[in-house]
Design an enzyme around this catalytic site. Structure first.
Site, short mmCIF file in Angstrom:
data_model
loop_
_atom_site.label_atom_id
_atom_site.label_comp_id
_atom_site.label_asym_id
_atom_site.label_seq_id
_atom_site.Cartn_x
_atom_site.Cartn_y
_atom_site.Cartn_z
CB THR A 129 -0.89 -0.01 1.26
OG1 THR A 129 -1.41 1.28 1.49
CG2 THR A 129 -0.09 -0.40 2.50
CG ASP A 130 -1.14 4.99 -0.92
OD1 ASP A 130 -1.71 4.31 -0.04
OD2 ASP A 130 -1.73 5.91 -1.54
CD GLU A 131 -3.46 3.06 4.24
OE1 GLU A 131 -3.39 3.01 5.46
OE2 GLU A 131 -4.46 2.69 3.59
CE1 TYR A 154 -3.14 -3.15 5.49
CE2 TYR A 154 -3.15 -0.79 5.06
CZ TYR A 154 -3.16 -2.09 4.60
OH TYR A 154 -3.16 -2.34 3.24
CE LYS A 158 0.35 -4.94 2.75
NZ LYS A 158 0.03 -6.29 2.21
P1 NAD Z 1 -9.29 -7.89 1.84
O1 NAD Z 1 -9.31 -7.66 3.31
O2 NAD Z 1 -10.51 -7.60 1.05
O3 NAD Z 1 -8.88 -9.41 1.54
C1 NAD Z 1 -7.84 -10.05 2.22
C2 NAD Z 1 -7.93 -11.53 1.91
O4 NAD Z 1 -6.81 -12.19 2.55
C3 NAD Z 1 -9.20 -12.20 2.46
O5 NAD Z 1 -9.76 -13.03 1.46
C4 NAD Z 1 -8.70 -13.02 3.63
O6 NAD Z 1 -9.47 -14.20 3.85
C5 NAD Z 1 -7.29 -13.34 3.21
N1 NAD Z 1 -6.38 -13.62 4.35
C6 NAD Z 1 -6.20 -12.87 5.46
N2 NAD Z 1 -5.29 -13.44 6.26
C7 NAD Z 1 -4.87 -14.57 5.63
C8 NAD Z 1 -3.93 -15.57 5.96
N3 NAD Z 1 -3.24 -15.55 7.11
N4 NAD Z 1 -3.72 -16.58 5.07
C9 NAD Z 1 -4.41 -16.62 3.90
N5 NAD Z 1 -5.34 -15.70 3.56
C10 NAD Z 1 -5.55 -14.68 4.41
O7 NAD Z 1 -8.04 -7.05 1.32
P2 NAD Z 1 -7.87 -6.26 -0.06
O8 NAD Z 1 -8.44 -4.91 0.09
O9 NAD Z 1 -8.28 -7.12 -1.19
O10 NAD Z 1 -6.28 -6.09 -0.09
C11 NAD Z 1 -5.46 -7.12 -0.65
C12 NAD Z 1 -4.00 -6.74 -0.50
O11 NAD Z 1 -3.76 -5.50 -1.17
C13 NAD Z 1 -3.55 -6.54 0.94
O12 NAD Z 1 -2.25 -7.03 1.06
C14 NAD Z 1 -3.58 -5.04 1.12
O13 NAD Z 1 -2.64 -4.65 2.08
C15 NAD Z 1 -3.18 -4.57 -0.26
N6 NAD Z 1 -3.69 -3.24 -0.65
C16 NAD Z 1 -5.02 -2.94 -0.50
C17 NAD Z 1 -5.47 -1.68 -0.91
C18 NAD Z 1 -6.94 -1.32 -0.81
O14 NAD Z 1 -7.28 -0.17 -1.11
N7 NAD Z 1 -7.82 -2.23 -0.47
C19 NAD Z 1 -4.58 -0.75 -1.44
C20 NAD Z 1 -3.23 -1.09 -1.58
C21 NAD Z 1 -2.80 -2.35 -1.18
#
Ligand code: NAD
Length: 346
Positions: A129-131, A154, A158
């Protein structure tokens, strides 16, 4: 391509899985199915010959190793994570385990697998993430050289995971590429996140909660544009490098809520002719709330010729339309107490 996707039942991971499966790649979806995982996000893939699902925990090395050995991926997209900032304030432990221990475990298993030398073009894409870069003043944007300064549990978890990826590449030669993306939006986002919350509250006739004065600025990217960026990184990204992926779409949270309300006003006008924006209600700010994020993605745009397809206008319109057509996804308000304030005494 034999792609293992961790976290492929979540919001972004499922969009990546749907795209890969539709493109004909062989896909293994490895997901623990926490509260954030939902198999309905990938219902379209079930039963396809090129798709398999394993319910497993990335922090459990035996489960991971079995998946690697059986599936033999040539690329791993690591998205599994605890992802909600507010939850990380209430209970950081789950974030330390999933995001730091989970990424460490994945890197160790990937290293052992790669050292067997069976997949010479193997690479691991760590999605972040950019965070991790912290908060910006009114001007400027995060580049790949911006120093990490995470402010929430969080983003700190990350950041730690990103550093582990870099170290496993530098020290052990594991082919890792890091990506850092801005706020994603689109179909299948967990109902407790900002945009689904705004739409659900609006349609339910309830107050639309906006933290603080709503002046915090985020850069938003449509989820499928992020997915395209990840595919471009996997195809042409340089090993050991980091790529920022941003939407070039900065907006305050209040303006975002107003735009969503305006879109719903058009698509689902209220009987009394008033605007959903009248329901906007300011609530206590998030502790440690970063003021502004903005992402410079010049590197991905020039090196990988990555392009976004959606503007904020077209992306938000598609998103509102999707949620209106899939209101079952906007789970009813559970009435649970406000997340992210429990340990701060507010
Ligand atoms: P989300 O919370 O919607 O989904 C996370 C998924 O990971 C879920 O399906 C969950 O069951 C699974 N999970 C959690 N812990 C686990 C474990 N120990 N083993 C296996 N599976 C596990 O998250 P998202 O919004 O889809 O984000 C996905 C990734 O992208 C994350 O790494 C997040 O940090 C990154 N990200 C998200 C955003 C955003 O805006 N949502 C932006 C930048 C980066």
């Amino acid at each position: 391509m034999r792609a293992m996707v961790t976290g492929g039942a979540g919001f972004i991971g499922s969009a990546l899985v749907r795209r890969l499966v539709a493109d004909g790649a062989n896909v293994l979806n490895f997901d623990k199915l926490t509260y954030a995982g939902n198999l309905s996000t990938i219902a379209a893939c079930a039963g396809r010959d090129n798709y398999a699902f394993i319910q497993g925990d990335v922090a459990e090395s035996a489960e991971m190793a079995r998946a690697f050995d059986d599936f033999r991926p040539d690329v791993v997209f690591h998205l599994a994570a605890e992802s909600h900032v507010d939850r990380s304030i209430d209970g950081p432990g789950a974030f330390i385990r999933a995001n730091i221990l989970g990424t460490y475990t994945l890197l160790e298993v990937a290293l052992a697998y790669w050292q067997q030398g069976r997949e010479p073009t193997f690479r691991v894409i760590l999605i972040s993430t950019d965070e991790v870069y912290g908060s910006l003043p009114e001007t400027g944007a995060f580049s790949e050289e911006t120093a990490y300064a995470p402010n929430s549990p969080y983003s700190a978890s990350k950041a730690a995971a990103d550093h582990l990826g870099r170290a496993w590449c530098q020290t052990f030669g594991l082919p890792v590429i890091n990506t850092n993306c801005s706020n994603n939006y689109g179909p299948f986002q967990h109902p407790e996140k900002l945009i689904p919350t705004i739409i659900r509250s609006a349609l339910a006739g309830k107050p639309i909660p906006i933290y603080g004065a709503g002046s915090n600025i985020r850069d938003w990217i449509y989820v499928d544009d992020h997915v395209q960026g990840l595919l471009d990184v996997a195809r042409a990204g340089r090993l050991g490098e980091r790529y920022n992926l941003g939407g070039r779409a900065e907006i305050t949270n209040l303006e975002l809520a107003n735009r969503l309300c305006a879109a719903i006003d058009i698509l689902r006008p209220k009987a009394d002719g008033t605007s959903y924006a009248d329901q906007i209600a300011f609530v206590a700010d998030r502790p440690g709330h970063d003021q502004r994020y903005a992402v410079d993605s010049t590197k991905a745009e020039t090196e990988l010729t990555w392009r976004r397809r959606e503007t904020l206008e077209t992306g938000l319109e598609r998103t509102v339309q999707w949620y209106l057509e899939h209101q079952e996804w906007l789970a009813p308000d559970t009435g649970q107490s406000r997340l992210g304030l429990r340990r701060t005494g507010q």
